[in-house]
Design a protein around this motif. Structure first.
Motif: not given
Length: 142
Positions: A1-30
């Motif tokens: 029987m093989s066991t697959t190890t799944r590495t944890a992926v970092a969740p979306l952080t508030i810093e990520d969210a703020e960067a997404l907001i800023e990038a979309a907002r900047t593009a929209a404003e432009a």
């Protein structure tokens, strides 16, 4: 029987969210678009939201529903528009569920290391503009 190890992926952080907001907002404003931007985590919970003072009020609701739809179906909403047309595979989905789904371009899932970690939705511009702002924001996330 093989066991697959799944590495944890970092969740979306508030810093990520703020960067997404800023990038979309900047593009929209432009582009001269007054937009609203919503970022949800993998569980569909609100991480960040911003609505330009000049954006139509409904833009806030549409950005949130676009993000939710992209998250739930793990697909850009722009790719789902045809699926909800008469005869499409998701035609009845818009009325079958009591969920805030919206099949208009502007919602994009966010992945990290191949795993879904959230979604961003943009409302306020034409659908293809919103899609471009959301896609650009996701692409800018490092």
């Amino acid at each position: 029987m093989s066991t697959t190890t799944r590495t944890a992926v970092a969740p979306l952080t508030i810093e990520d969210a703020e960067a997404l907001i800023e990038a979309a907002r900047t593009a929209a404003e432009a582009a001269g678009v007054a937009a609203a931007v919503t970022v949800l985590d993998a569980g569909g919970h609100l991480l960040a939201f911003r609505r330009d003072d000049r954006a139509v009020l409904i833009a806030g609701e549409t950005s949130t529903r676009k993000a939710y739809t992209a998250l739930q179906l793990n697909s850009p909403t722009a790719d789902l528009v045809e699926a909800v047309q008469p005869g499409g595979i998701f035609h009845s989905l818009t009325t079958a569920l009591d969920r805030p789904l919206l099949f208009i371009a502007g919602g994009v899932p966010v992945h990290r290391d191949g795993q879904l970690i959230g979604a961003v939705g943009v409302g306020g511009g034409a659908p293809q503009q919103d899609h471009g702002f959301a896609t650009g924001a996701v692409a800018s996330l490092v």
